[in-house]
Design an enzyme around this catalytic site. Structure first.
Site, short mmCIF file in Angstrom:
data_model
loop_
_atom_site.label_atom_id
_atom_site.label_comp_id
_atom_site.label_asym_id
_atom_site.label_seq_id
_atom_site.Cartn_x
_atom_site.Cartn_y
_atom_site.Cartn_z
CG ASP A 1 7.89 -10.85 28.97
OD1 ASP A 1 8.71 -9.93 28.85
OD2 ASP A 1 6.92 -11.01 28.21
CD GLU B 1 8.73 -6.46 31.41
OE1 GLU B 1 8.96 -5.56 30.58
OE2 GLU B 1 7.90 -7.35 31.17
#
Ligand code: GLC
Ligand code: MG
Length: 557
Positions: free
Chosen positions: A220, A282
């Site tokens: 993330d 990401e």
């Protein structure tokens, strides 16, 4: 700024491995399947539905976070990285899910959230208790405020969700104290990655899940971990996209060079395990050359190609982004990773029904211009069929195989995304793509769970999209995905090579794996290549066998 490969990169040779060509299905646990009827999807719900993924024909699944969390940002605020939140189940349920997937030949990727913890994490509680200048505070980014009273934030950074990126804490004596940085919600304090304890902790978290048998991690906000040391003012509205075109200065909070050393450390840990365990970034980083630095041979394996996700639906735009992406990853010896939807963006069945070239809304609500649903779905099917023919790995987001649109008329009082409140009700946020999945047209909550409970309302017409209405129905979106995934595997498209065919400004066409792929973006229907057999089409062809507007075909021969 130059991503020219080093001689070492070139000699790395073609990369192989399951992940280079895998179709990977994103599960958003809250909304996939609810086993206990509390209205929130859970791990046992997923385990019970694994056969769906086998039937669909994907190779792996990625699970968004299921760890203990106050759920300030739907679980992207993690309070304990080594456990499961009771709303999703137990650690034993996670083990069962992993084992169930493995026994079906499916790989499992879990989400790792290293940029920030939850404010409920024991480290943050300790940091608050310990006070300014303490080693506990050094694991986060605490600073004194500006001005004589310290009542102004340390810099001008904005939270991605809106409002200031700093919150002031109250000291033990009840007086206002220091400020802490949170690029997202105030419940998500940013970690200080210059602190060795932070680095050690995440190496250990990686091992914890690798030991439990996971095949990899989706990382993330991978471009956010290191901040420019002086925390300089930025003076631009904060967006998660770094937007650093070659000639523009890089924002001080995104894509700093120091992040790469972290991923090299992680890569060494993954490589010490058997099997091929992977890292996927990401990272909202542009341009493609800059993103490709995350997938150099000794760093991550994959990075989501968001430039592709954001590209306009025109032949020149699609040609340009595909070409650029392949060139950029080729230069570092990595395969490309395609994606059209996820839990953070308007679903592509709705996004592509907005006027071409229009902005990318952060959510759509009543009163906003509404997408053209039929046009959106038609283009989404064409886009997916185009994407699944490209060499590289492809990520699918739960429900896109049903052609699900965004919920664009959700009542504002139902919204849960912190973006809605933090933006002062100017950005609707991401709830519209996170709605519980319809499995059965005529069951409570459309088969999402055993009761009518659901954490977000499902839109009208959800029954039309239910799996049981599409399964075995020729021409349904679900059957189109199944056909495409089967042919993609049979023809080795994921590990193939793309060769463009000359096709003008309104048509995109290439060859890969013995198939010819053609997408018509123009107004007039176009012929399929002479003597060829159509093996997949995103919509019906004209009576005389030509390819109409917004349709992709795969042909053999
Ligand atoms: C990533 C996640 C998003 C989350 C944010 C903060 O962008 O995909 O859902 O809100 O990080 O963790
Ligand atoms: Mg539940």
């Amino acid at each position: 700024m130059n991503a020219n490969p080093t001689p070492q990169d070139r000699s790395a040779g073609p990369v192989t491995g399951w992940w280079t060509e895998a179709a990977i299905y994103q599960i958003y646990p809250r909304s996939f399947a609810d086993s206990d009827g509390d209205g929130i999807g859970d791990l046992p719900g997923i385990t019970a539905r694994l056969d769906h993924l086998v039937e669909l024909g994907v190779d792996a699944l990625w699970l968004s976070p299921f760890y203990p969390s106050p759920q300030a940002d739907a679980g992207y605020d993690v309070a304990d990285y080594r456990d499961v939140d009771p709303i999703f189940g137990t650690l034993a349920d996670a083990d069962k899910l992993i084992a169930g997937a493995r026994s079906r030949g499916l790989r499992v990727i879990v989400d790792l959230v290293p940029n920030h913890t939850s404010s409920a994490h024991r480290w943050f509680t300790a940091a608050l208790a310990a006070g300014a200048g303490s080693p506990e505070r050094d694991r986060y980014i605490f600073r004194d405020g500006l001005g004589p009273a310290g009542d102004r934030p340390p810099n001008d950074w904005q939270s991605v969700f809106g409002g200031p990126a700093w919150t002031r804490v109250t000291d033990a004596d009840g007086r206002p104290g220091q400020w802490y940085l949170h690029l997202f919600d105030s419940g998500q304090p940013d970690l200080n990655w210059d602190n060795p304890q932070v680095r050690e902790e995440f190496l250990d978290v990686l091992r914890f899940w690798l030991d439990r048998g996971v095949d990899g991690f989706r990382v993330d906000v991978a471009h956010g971990l290191i901040k420019q040391a002086d925390l300089a003012d930025w003076r631009e509205p904060q967006e998660i996209l770094s937007g650093n075109e070659i000639d523009k200065p890089r924002p001080p909070m995104w894509d700093q060079d120091g992040v790469h050393e972290i991923y090299r450390d992680w890569r060494r840990v993954l490589d010490s395990y058997d099997g091929e365990r992977i890292l996927v970034a990401e990272a909202w980083v542009e341009p493609a050359e800059r993103l490709a630095r995350y997938v150099r041979p000794d760093e991550m394996h994959q990075a989501f190609n968001f430039e592709y996700l954001l590209a306009s639906w025109t032949a020149p735009a699609q040609y340009a982004v595909i070409t650029r992406s392949l060139e950029a990853t080729d230069a570092v010896g990595a395969p490309t990773t395609w994606v059209l939807s996820n839990h953070d963006v308007v679903r592509h069945a709705s996004r592509l029904g907005l006027p071409v070239g229009g902005g990318r809304p952060n959510g759509i609500g009543i009163g906003d211009p509404q997408p053209d649903a039929a046009l959106g779905l038609r283009r989404a099917r064409a886009a997916t069929l185009l994407m699944l023919a490209l060499p590289g790995s492809a990520y699918l987001y739960q429900g896109e195989e049903l052609g699900l649109p965004e919920h664009t008329t959700m009542p504002d009082e139902a919204r849960q995304d912190p973006t809605w409140a933090r933006s002062g009700h100017t950005q609707r946020g991401r709830d519209g793509c996170r709605v519980p999945i319809p499995w059965e047209a005529d069951a409570p909550s459309y088969g999402f769970g055993p009761t009518d409970a659901r954490w977000l309302p499902q839109p009208p017409l959800w029954a039309e999209y239910a799996l049981d209405r599409q399964r075995g129905v020729p021409g349904s979106t679900y059957e189109l995905y199944r056909t495409a995934l089967r042919l993609r595997r049979e023809h080795g498209l994921g590990r193939g090579t793309l060769q463009w065919r000359e096709s003008g400004d309104e048509v995109l066409s290439f060859r890969n794996g013995g198939l010819t792929v053609l997408t018509n973006f123009g107004d007039a229907a176009v012929p399929v290549p002479a003597g060829a057999e159509v093996v997949a089409a995103s919509a019906t062809l004209t009576d005389d066998g030509r390819v109409p507007t917004d349709v992709t075909v795969w042909v053999r021969g």
